[in-house]
Write a protein that holds these residues in place. Structure first.
Motif, PDB file in Angstrom:
ATOM      1  N   SER A   4       0.813  -1.219   0.000  1.00  0.00           N
ATOM      2  CA  SER A   4       0.000   0.000   0.000  1.00  0.00           C
ATOM      3  C   SER A   4       0.843   1.263   0.000  1.00  0.00           C
ATOM      4  O   SER A   4       0.349   2.339  -0.312  1.00  0.00           O
ATOM      5  CB  SER A   4      -0.926   0.004   1.212  1.00  0.00           C
ATOM      6  OG  SER A   4      -0.179  -0.031   2.412  1.00  0.00           O
ATOM      7  N   THR A   5       2.147   1.174   0.344  1.00  0.00           N
ATOM      8  CA  THR A   5       2.998   2.361   0.394  1.00  0.00           C
ATOM      9  C   THR A   5       3.284   2.914  -0.995  1.00  0.00           C
ATOM     10  O   THR A   5       3.762   4.034  -1.133  1.00  0.00           O
ATOM     11  CB  THR A   5       4.325   2.037   1.096  1.00  0.00           C
ATOM     12  OG1 THR A   5       4.954   0.934   0.423  1.00  0.00           O
ATOM     13  CG2 THR A   5       4.089   1.672   2.558  1.00  0.00           C
ATOM     14  N   MET A  13      -8.748  -2.839   0.596  1.00  0.00           N
ATOM     15  CA  MET A  13      -7.790  -3.653   1.328  1.00  0.00           C
ATOM     16  C   MET A  13      -6.606  -2.749   1.638  1.00  0.00           C
ATOM     17  O   MET A  13      -5.823  -2.399   0.747  1.00  0.00           O
ATOM     18  CB  MET A  13      -7.352  -4.854   0.498  1.00  0.00           C
ATOM     19  CG  MET A  13      -8.502  -5.793   0.145  1.00  0.00           C
ATOM     20  SD  MET A  13      -9.287  -6.540   1.604  1.00  0.00           S
ATOM     21  CE  MET A  13      -7.971  -7.602   2.200  1.00  0.00           C
ATOM     22  N   ALA A  14      -6.453  -2.364   2.906  1.00  0.00           N
ATOM     23  CA  ALA A  14      -5.516  -1.304   3.260  1.00  0.00           C
ATOM     24  C   ALA A  14      -4.057  -1.734   3.244  1.00  0.00           C
ATOM     25  O   ALA A  14      -3.162  -0.879   3.297  1.00  0.00           O
ATOM     26  CB  ALA A  14      -5.874  -0.746   4.645  1.00  0.00           C
ATOM     27  N   ASN A  15      -3.795  -3.043   3.179  1.00  0.00           N
ATOM     28  CA  ASN A  15      -2.415  -3.509   3.238  1.00  0.00           C
ATOM     29  C   ASN A  15      -1.848  -3.909   1.888  1.00  0.00           C
ATOM     30  O   ASN A  15      -0.758  -4.477   1.803  1.00  0.00           O
ATOM     31  CB  ASN A  15      -2.287  -4.672   4.225  1.00  0.00           C
ATOM     32  CG  ASN A  15      -3.188  -5.839   3.861  1.00  0.00           C
ATOM     33  OD1 ASN A  15      -3.965  -5.750   2.908  1.00  0.00           O
ATOM     34  ND2 ASN A  15      -3.079  -6.923   4.615  1.00  0.00           N
ATOM     35  N   CYS A  16      -2.581  -3.648   0.811  1.00  0.00           N
ATOM     36  CA  CYS A  16      -2.071  -3.988  -0.511  1.00  0.00           C
ATOM     37  C   CYS A  16      -2.809  -3.180  -1.571  1.00  0.00           C
ATOM     38  O   CYS A  16      -3.845  -2.560  -1.297  1.00  0.00           O
ATOM     39  CB  CYS A  16      -2.200  -5.489  -0.792  1.00  0.00           C
ATOM     40  SG  CYS A  16      -3.896  -6.090  -0.730  1.00  0.00           S
TER      41      CYS A  16
END
Length: 447
Positions: A4-5, A13-16
């Motif tokens: 996600s950065t 989906m906040a982590n990807c």
């Protein structure tokens, strides 16, 4: 997927970050790596005529050039007026007025408010309760979410929501008794509404809302014969409005323009969205009878509700073009024909698999339910993440489906929903079913 950065978008989906879609045509979507996906679920049952239809693209271009936006309080538009007339003409049911909003959730919010104010206009301000069903889904805004029965989506926001009474769903596969006929079960399931009305108090109830064919939460669950006719009788007996949510199953997704046409029932209010503009623009609709509208016209004269982008001219033009494509190409007929083929293909490929408990649906809204044991219909543990695992295998094979969990009671149960475009070919249906079959077998074995 990447981390996600690398993206400033707050993805679901906040982590990807999901793959980057770069183009789409017909039933296919192409990502930035060159991989092609068969869009077998239309995203979320949205892309009803496929991607990139030149007729719709041109209609949007012409509308933007002529009138891009005009506030709905000050102006109407030719696109909105023509679309409303088209929709009312598309169904034999006596639905004579249409309000356009931006999404299915907004349509449900508007329908709930419409029912509430209707009773106020008629001098019954005590009617405010909306009865709904377990295992339903009516949208993600707080008001719509509170009237749904999707446990996973509503649980984080439960303290913020108004309690809404719920009755058991009409779910033949899980709820009908072994010795019970379909009509008998339908009456029993519907009679639960009358019991709940009497418990709450008839003078307190505004409306009953239900999906005609249940979509995301339970996976393409059609009503049993006579269910909605009995529901209509009960609503009429107590002066309650019947709202049918056809955000997913309407706009010819199951064949007729409104799925409820096949049930021989006349709702007071209907909500539409996904297949209305087929994803070319964001738009939804609330249709109601002349009786509902007349109560406002002869009462306060104003519906106390509105959004900035209601009846957006470009969205209305897109929806009108999509609906004209469906009518011109006779895609409603194709939905019925190809739906029968899809059902046969699913049963031939997966009907004997020991972990496929049910294959169900109507038209081009169909699903398979995955179970640990076919005899007992026992679902897999929710910790297994089965639907998600099948979805991953489908994507690896270039197939987009709509996975669902909590199928049985909001916690356990897994299904895979299919909603291909109305112009899907037999060859494409064969590819969809074959890839889905391979994905199921990759996760659960040959069965």
């Amino acid at each position: 997927m990447t981390t996600s950065t690398t993206s400033h978008v707050f993805h679901r989906m906040a982590n990807c970050v999901p793959p980057l879609a770069v183009s789409a045509s017909g039933i296919e979507i192409l990502d930035s790596t060159g991989k092609r996906y068969l869009d077998a679920s239309g995203g979320a049952a949205v892309s009803c005529i496929g991607h990139g239809d030149a007729r719709v693209v041109e209609a949007i271009r012409q509308q933007v050039a002529a009138l891009d936006y005009a506030h709905n309080v000050s102006f109407t538009s030719e696109a909105a007026e023509e679309l409303a007339a088209f929709l009312c003409d598309a169904t034999p049911l006596p639905l004579e007025k249409v309000q356009f909003v931006g999404s299915g959730s907004e349509a449900v919010e508007a329908a709930l408010k419409l029912a509430r104010q209707y009773h106020i206009e008629r001098g019954e301000p005590g009617r405010h309760v909306v009865i709904t069903r377990l295992q339903s889904y009516h949208g993600n805004t707080l008001g719509a979410l509170a009237r749904g029965g999707n446990v996973a989506r509503s649980r984080p926001y439960a303290p913020m929501m108004v309690e809404s009474p719920r009755i058991e769903p009409c779910f033949d596969y899980h709820c009908r008794r072994p010795d019970e006929s379909l009509p008998a079960y339908g009456q029993r399931a519907a009679d639960a509404l009358e019991e709940e009305i009497l418990r709450v108090g008839p003078d307190n109830v505004s409306a009953f809302i239900a999906e005609t064919v249940v979509g995301a939460t339970s996976g393409a669950v059609p009503p049993v014969p006579g269910y909605f006719q009995r529901i209509r009788e009960i609503c009429d007996r107590y002066g309650i409005l019947l709202i049918l949510d056809e955000v997913m199953c309407g706009a010819s997704r199951t064949g007729p323009f409104l799925a409820c046409e096949a049930e021989d029932v006349q709702p007071d209010i209907v909500t539409l969205a996904k297949g209305l503009a087929g994803g070319y623009q964001s738009i939804a609709a609330v249709m109601c009878t002349q009786r509902i509208h007349q109560a406002f016209a002869e009462g306060s004269g104003r519906f106390v509700h509105g959004h900035t982008f209601m009846a957006h001219p470009v969205a209305c033009a897109a929806a009108l073009a999509v609906q004209k494509v469906i009518r011109q190409d006779r895609l409603d007929i194709n939905v019925v024909r190809q739906g029968e083929i899809l059902g046969h293909l699913l049963k031939a490929r997966l009907g004997h698999h020991s972990h496929v408990g049910d294959i169900r649906g109507r038209g081009l809204l169909q699903a398979i339910e995955l179970v640990a044991d076919r005899g007992s219909k026992q679902p897999f543990s929710s910790t297994r993440g089965l639907a998600a695992a099948v979805d991953v295998e489908c994507r690896a094979r270039g197939l987009m489906v709509y996975p669902g969990t909590g199928t049985v009671d909001g916690v356990v149960g897994d299904h895979i929903l299919l909603a291909p475009p109305y112009n899907v070919s037999c060859v494409e249906l064969g590819q969809i079913v074959e890839r889905l079959g391979d994905a199921v077998e990759a996760v659960l074995g040959k069965g």
